[in-house]
Scaffold this motif. Sequence first.
Motif, mmCIF file in Angstrom:
data_model
loop_
_atom_site.group_PDB
_atom_site.id
_atom_site.type_symbol
_atom_site.label_atom_id
_atom_site.label_comp_id
_atom_site.label_asym_id
_atom_site.label_seq_id
_atom_site.Cartn_x
_atom_site.Cartn_y
_atom_site.Cartn_z
ATOM 1 N N HIS A 63 0.841 -1.197 0.000
ATOM 2 C CA HIS A 63 0.000 0.000 0.000
ATOM 3 C C HIS A 63 0.876 1.247 0.000
ATOM 4 O O HIS A 63 1.538 1.528 0.997
ATOM 5 C CB HIS A 63 -0.904 0.038 1.245
ATOM 6 N N GLY A 64 0.897 1.989 -1.090
ATOM 7 C CA GLY A 64 1.622 3.243 -1.107
ATOM 8 C C GLY A 64 2.604 3.348 -2.261
ATOM 9 O O GLY A 64 2.692 2.476 -3.125
ATOM 10 N N VAL A 65 3.350 4.433 -2.261
ATOM 11 C CA VAL A 65 4.355 4.692 -3.287
ATOM 12 C C VAL A 65 5.513 3.723 -3.130
ATOM 13 O O VAL A 65 5.984 3.469 -2.015
ATOM 14 C CB VAL A 65 4.857 6.150 -3.183
ATOM 15 N N LEU A 66 5.995 3.177 -4.245
ATOM 16 C CA LEU A 66 7.066 2.188 -4.217
ATOM 17 C C LEU A 66 8.424 2.872 -4.363
ATOM 18 O O LEU A 66 8.703 3.523 -5.374
ATOM 19 C CB LEU A 66 6.876 1.175 -5.347
ATOM 20 N N LEU A 67 9.261 2.742 -3.355
ATOM 21 C CA LEU A 67 10.633 3.221 -3.372
ATOM 22 C C LEU A 67 11.552 2.045 -3.057
ATOM 23 O O LEU A 67 11.125 1.080 -2.435
ATOM 24 C CB LEU A 67 10.844 4.337 -2.354
ATOM 25 N N GLY A 77 5.244 12.656 3.128
ATOM 26 C CA GLY A 77 3.876 12.896 3.543
ATOM 27 C C GLY A 77 2.870 11.888 3.056
ATOM 28 O O GLY A 77 1.681 12.183 3.010
ATOM 29 N N GLY A 78 3.271 10.700 2.674
ATOM 30 C CA GLY A 78 2.335 9.682 2.216
ATOM 31 C C GLY A 78 2.845 8.296 2.540
ATOM 32 O O GLY A 78 3.991 8.119 2.953
ATOM 33 N N PRO A 79 1.998 7.284 2.377
ATOM 34 C CA PRO A 79 2.424 5.909 2.653
ATOM 35 C C PRO A 79 3.476 5.441 1.648
ATOM 36 O O PRO A 79 3.412 5.785 0.464
ATOM 37 C CB PRO A 79 1.132 5.099 2.530
ATOM 38 N N VAL A 80 4.439 4.695 2.119
ATOM 39 C CA VAL A 80 5.562 4.242 1.311
ATOM 40 C C VAL A 80 5.756 2.742 1.506
ATOM 41 O O VAL A 80 5.570 2.216 2.597
ATOM 42 C CB VAL A 80 6.860 4.979 1.726
ATOM 43 N N VAL A 81 6.129 2.056 0.423
ATOM 44 C CA VAL A 81 6.548 0.652 0.490
ATOM 45 C C VAL A 81 7.974 0.592 -0.051
ATOM 46 O O VAL A 81 8.239 1.052 -1.164
ATOM 47 C CB VAL A 81 5.638 -0.262 -0.358
ATOM 48 N N PHE A 82 8.881 0.035 0.736
ATOM 49 C CA PHE A 82 10.263 -0.118 0.300
ATOM 50 C C PHE A 82 10.412 -1.494 -0.336
ATOM 51 O O PHE A 82 10.334 -2.522 0.340
ATOM 52 C CB PHE A 82 11.214 0.043 1.471
ATOM 53 N N GLN A 106 -2.668 -5.243 -3.115
ATOM 54 C CA GLN A 106 -2.072 -4.036 -3.680
ATOM 55 C C GLN A 106 -3.018 -2.838 -3.683
ATOM 56 O O GLN A 106 -4.186 -2.959 -4.055
ATOM 57 C CB GLN A 106 -1.631 -4.296 -5.126
ATOM 58 N N ASP A 107 -2.507 -1.712 -3.271
ATOM 59 C CA ASP A 107 -3.155 -0.418 -3.480
ATOM 60 C C ASP A 107 -2.022 0.585 -3.658
ATOM 61 O O ASP A 107 -1.608 1.253 -2.712
ATOM 62 C CB ASP A 107 -4.048 -0.047 -2.305
ATOM 63 N N THR A 108 -1.489 0.649 -4.871
ATOM 64 C CA THR A 108 -0.284 1.427 -5.113
ATOM 65 C C THR A 108 -0.331 2.120 -6.472
ATOM 66 O O THR A 108 -0.748 1.515 -7.463
ATOM 67 C CB THR A 108 0.976 0.537 -5.030
ATOM 68 N N PRO A 109 0.122 3.379 -6.516
ATOM 69 C CA PRO A 109 0.198 4.076 -7.797
ATOM 70 C C PRO A 109 1.475 3.758 -8.557
ATOM 71 O O PRO A 109 1.723 4.312 -9.619
ATOM 72 C CB PRO A 109 0.187 5.543 -7.372
ATOM 73 N N ALA A 141 -1.038 0.212 -10.247
ATOM 74 C CA ALA A 141 -0.639 1.041 -11.374
ATOM 75 C C ALA A 141 0.863 1.003 -11.589
ATOM 76 O O ALA A 141 1.644 0.898 -10.642
ATOM 77 C CB ALA A 141 -1.088 2.490 -11.154
ATOM 78 N N SER A 142 1.239 1.072 -12.844
ATOM 79 C CA SER A 142 2.622 1.266 -13.267
ATOM 80 C C SER A 142 3.550 0.247 -12.607
ATOM 81 O O SER A 142 3.383 -0.950 -12.800
ATOM 82 C CB SER A 142 3.044 2.715 -12.999
ATOM 83 N N ALA A 143 4.531 0.682 -11.826
ATOM 84 C CA ALA A 143 5.449 -0.266 -11.206
ATOM 85 C C ALA A 143 4.711 -1.294 -10.355
ATOM 86 O O ALA A 143 5.135 -2.451 -10.238
ATOM 87 C CB ALA A 143 6.478 0.472 -10.353
ATOM 88 N N GLY A 144 3.589 -0.892 -9.754
ATOM 89 C CA GLY A 144 2.785 -1.833 -8.979
ATOM 90 C C GLY A 144 2.217 -2.930 -9.851
ATOM 91 O O GLY A 144 2.167 -4.098 -9.449
ATOM 92 N N TYR A 145 1.791 -2.577 -11.065
ATOM 93 C CA TYR A 145 1.266 -3.577 -11.997
ATOM 94 C C TYR A 145 2.391 -4.482 -12.495
ATOM 95 O O TYR A 145 2.208 -5.693 -12.635
ATOM 96 C CB TYR A 145 0.577 -2.880 -13.167
ATOM 97 N N TRP A 146 3.547 -3.913 -12.762
ATOM 98 C CA TRP A 146 4.724 -4.688 -13.164
ATOM 99 C C TRP A 146 5.011 -5.770 -12.118
ATOM 100 O O TRP A 146 5.313 -6.923 -12.461
ATOM 101 C CB TRP A 146 5.897 -3.724 -13.278
ATOM 102 N N ILE A 147 4.895 -5.414 -10.858
ATOM 103 C CA ILE A 147 5.161 -6.352 -9.768
ATOM 104 C C ILE A 147 3.991 -7.311 -9.568
ATOM 105 O O ILE A 147 4.177 -8.526 -9.452
ATOM 106 C CB ILE A 147 5.444 -5.574 -8.469
#
Length: 296
Positions: A63-67, A77-82, A106-109, A141-147
């Motif tokens: 859940h969140g932005v993938l870094l 300032g937002g949820p992050v997934v490493f 998954q809930d990730t942009p 979405a995007s990298a989240g869909y790739w994964i």
Amino acid sequence: MKNAHLLRRALSSPWAMDKYYLSVLLGRLLHQAQHDEPTSEEEEPAIELDDLVEGQVAVIPMHGVLLQHPGIYGGYGGPVVFTEWWGQVFDALVPHPKAAAVAIDQDTPGGIVYGTPELSDRIYGARGSKPILSVSNALSASAGYWIGTAADQHFVTQSGEVGSIGVYTMHADMSKALEDFGVDISLIHAGEFKVEGNPFEPLSDEARAELQRYVDEAYDDFLAGVARNRGVDVSKVRDDFGKGRTVTATRAVSLGMADAVATLDEVIARAAQLAGVAPVAALEGRADARADFEVR
């Protein structure tokens, strides 16, 4: 502007992320840089693997932005997934004796390209060890869909979306702003292309072509990864899987981007069925487990 390096890094990095969410990230980093706000050092959270196993199905939230690593854009300032740490948790859960199957929630942009193909390969390489299912609940979405598509099967909730297949990077031309402040920067360098694409001058045609090549290579990897994951030709991913747009649930299934429309609970039950174990009897503990897992 003590934190301007974070903004500069974000501008020059390759992104596989929904453009709206990237604007939020950049806006937050710009605000930090302008106001010299301290950045928090995000840490990998402590977690008990048993807390993620429900009725013999391991449910791993994404859940969140993938870094890739903690600390790069900490405190934006937002949820992050490493992704590097997430992959370590995945590797530990696949052989976990209490986990007969794995469900990825998954809930990730999407996020940064760095680390994304490696994690997709990691999940794809675990196919056959036990059932591995993923679900867009409600955004993959995007990298989240790739994964997510690296799982054995990829589902999407009725109100969910998948796709946003594409890659981009940016160049910030600060020359006009510097001129207005009476600042003229000269870069003294060795190496023909060492300062190519720097932010202190307009982007040259040659530098733009190099950035385009850089983005195209990452995009080709993205297309090839999803094509492998979904068992289709690269041309189908490029031409039929949204062309950079997200696609809603029913259409995604009709295009072959997802296997079926299903809720997370239905995906967990499906994973248990494939593993030949009893369906999940109760899911009350899932919220607490997710709270422990996510980095906010």
